[in-house]
Motif scaffolding. Sequence first.
Motif, PDB file in Angstrom:
ATOM      1  N   THR A  13       0.110  -1.125   0.157  1.00  0.00           N
ATOM      2  CA  THR A  13      -0.031   0.110  -0.339  1.00  0.00           C
ATOM      3  C   THR A  13       0.657   1.429  -0.481  1.00  0.00           C
ATOM      4  OG1 THR A  13      -1.615  -1.377   0.965  1.00  0.00           O
ATOM      5  CG2 THR A  13      -1.816   0.914   1.281  1.00  0.00           C
ATOM      6  N   ALA A  14       1.739   1.043   0.781  1.00  0.00           N
ATOM      7  CA  ALA A  14       2.967   2.407   0.557  1.00  0.00           C
ATOM      8  C   ALA A  14       3.908   2.416  -0.371  1.00  0.00           C
ATOM      9  CB  ALA A  14       3.963   2.167   1.314  1.00  0.00           C
ATOM     10  N   PHE A  15       3.966   1.095  -1.098  1.00  0.00           N
ATOM     11  CA  PHE A  15       4.774   1.410  -2.723  1.00  0.00           C
ATOM     12  C   PHE A  15       3.062   1.802  -3.328  1.00  0.00           C
ATOM     13  CE2 PHE A  15       7.427  -1.619  -5.088  1.00  0.00           C
ATOM     14  CZ  PHE A  15       7.644  -0.607  -5.603  1.00  0.00           C
ATOM     15  N   ALA A  16       2.367   1.735  -3.143  1.00  0.00           N
ATOM     16  CA  ALA A  16       1.375   1.972  -4.443  1.00  0.00           C
ATOM     17  C   ALA A  16       1.670   3.636  -4.050  1.00  0.00           C
ATOM     18  CB  ALA A  16       0.289   1.720  -4.497  1.00  0.00           C
ATOM     19  N   ALA A  63       2.724  10.459 -12.985  1.00  0.00           N
ATOM     20  CA  ALA A  63       1.228  10.070 -14.300  1.00  0.00           C
ATOM     21  C   ALA A  63       0.845   8.277 -14.213  1.00  0.00           C
ATOM     22  CB  ALA A  63       0.605  11.609 -14.914  1.00  0.00           C
ATOM     23  N   ASP A  64       2.896   7.978 -14.226  1.00  0.00           N
ATOM     24  CA  ASP A  64       2.630   6.728 -15.586  1.00  0.00           C
ATOM     25  C   ASP A  64       2.472   5.969 -14.131  1.00  0.00           C
ATOM     26  OD1 ASP A  64       2.146   7.774 -18.050  1.00  0.00           O
ATOM     27  OD2 ASP A  64       4.790   8.448 -17.951  1.00  0.00           O
ATOM     28  N   ALA A  85       3.145  -3.618 -11.310  1.00  0.00           N
ATOM     29  CA  ALA A  85       4.235  -1.921 -11.607  1.00  0.00           C
ATOM     30  C   ALA A  85       4.017  -1.553 -12.858  1.00  0.00           C
ATOM     31  CB  ALA A  85       5.573  -2.126 -10.670  1.00  0.00           C
ATOM     32  N   HIS A  86       3.554  -0.767 -12.921  1.00  0.00           N
ATOM     33  CA  HIS A  86       2.606  -0.104 -14.375  1.00  0.00           C
ATOM     34  C   HIS A  86       3.912   1.480 -14.297  1.00  0.00           C
ATOM     35  CE1 HIS A  86       0.126  -1.922 -15.495  1.00  0.00           C
ATOM     36  NE2 HIS A  86      -0.009  -2.289 -14.526  1.00  0.00           N
ATOM     37  N   HIS A  97       4.926  -1.931 -17.855  1.00  0.00           N
ATOM     38  CA  HIS A  97       4.270  -3.056 -17.229  1.00  0.00           C
ATOM     39  C   HIS A  97       5.141  -4.004 -16.560  1.00  0.00           C
ATOM     40  CE1 HIS A  97       0.399  -6.403 -16.589  1.00  0.00           C
ATOM     41  NE2 HIS A  97       0.805  -5.200 -15.806  1.00  0.00           N
ATOM     42  N   ASN A  98       5.424  -4.792 -14.724  1.00  0.00           N
ATOM     43  CA  ASN A  98       6.518  -5.658 -14.695  1.00  0.00           C
ATOM     44  C   ASN A  98       5.868  -6.315 -13.518  1.00  0.00           C
ATOM     45  OD1 ASN A  98       8.917  -7.196 -14.936  1.00  0.00           O
ATOM     46  ND2 ASN A  98       9.299  -5.472 -13.343  1.00  0.00           N
ATOM     47  N   LEU A  99       5.463  -7.655 -14.509  1.00  0.00           N
ATOM     48  CA  LEU A  99       4.381  -8.861 -13.324  1.00  0.00           C
ATOM     49  C   LEU A  99       6.338  -9.572 -12.495  1.00  0.00           C
ATOM     50  CD1 LEU A  99       3.155 -10.383 -16.847  1.00  0.00           C
ATOM     51  CD2 LEU A  99       2.566  -8.397 -14.985  1.00  0.00           C
TER      52      LEU A  99
END
Length: 162
Positions: A13-16, A63-64, A85-86, A97-99
Amino acid sequence: MHPNAQTLTRFYTAFAALDADTMATCYAEDATFNDPAFSLQGQREISGMWHMLCAATLAKNRADWRLEFRDVRADDQTGQAHWEAHYRFSVSNRLVHNLIEADFTFNPQGQIASHTDRFDFWRWSRQALGYGGWVLGWAPYFQKQVRVQTRAALANYLARHP
């Protein structure tokens, strides 16, 4: 929810939110971190990496940025999560876009003792670097060069932010 799963939820959540300070509190002082780009020892290096990456995203490409996570599981000793992560890779200005699949261990205090992220480096390099990543991203020596560069960038960042 297990307390260690709560730690992982707090971390992601902090990372987001690109909140590196909160992310850093989730790690033990002697924690380790490994992924295809970084191999780090101790909370100072790990915290430095998150601060460096979050600061770069906040400065240039907010923004990305988007992070999603799911399948958070943890018990007294181990945990797992899937996250995506986008973002715009600052070196090339290309969208990625990394999975990622993440594995964790925890200390008795509920802090992250080890964190290993696994992702397809060739897939990442094709997105982040374009043609050069497509041609070289599968090669072990290329991944080693990326690790050398990320280590140098982190050392530079830590020297400027003691």
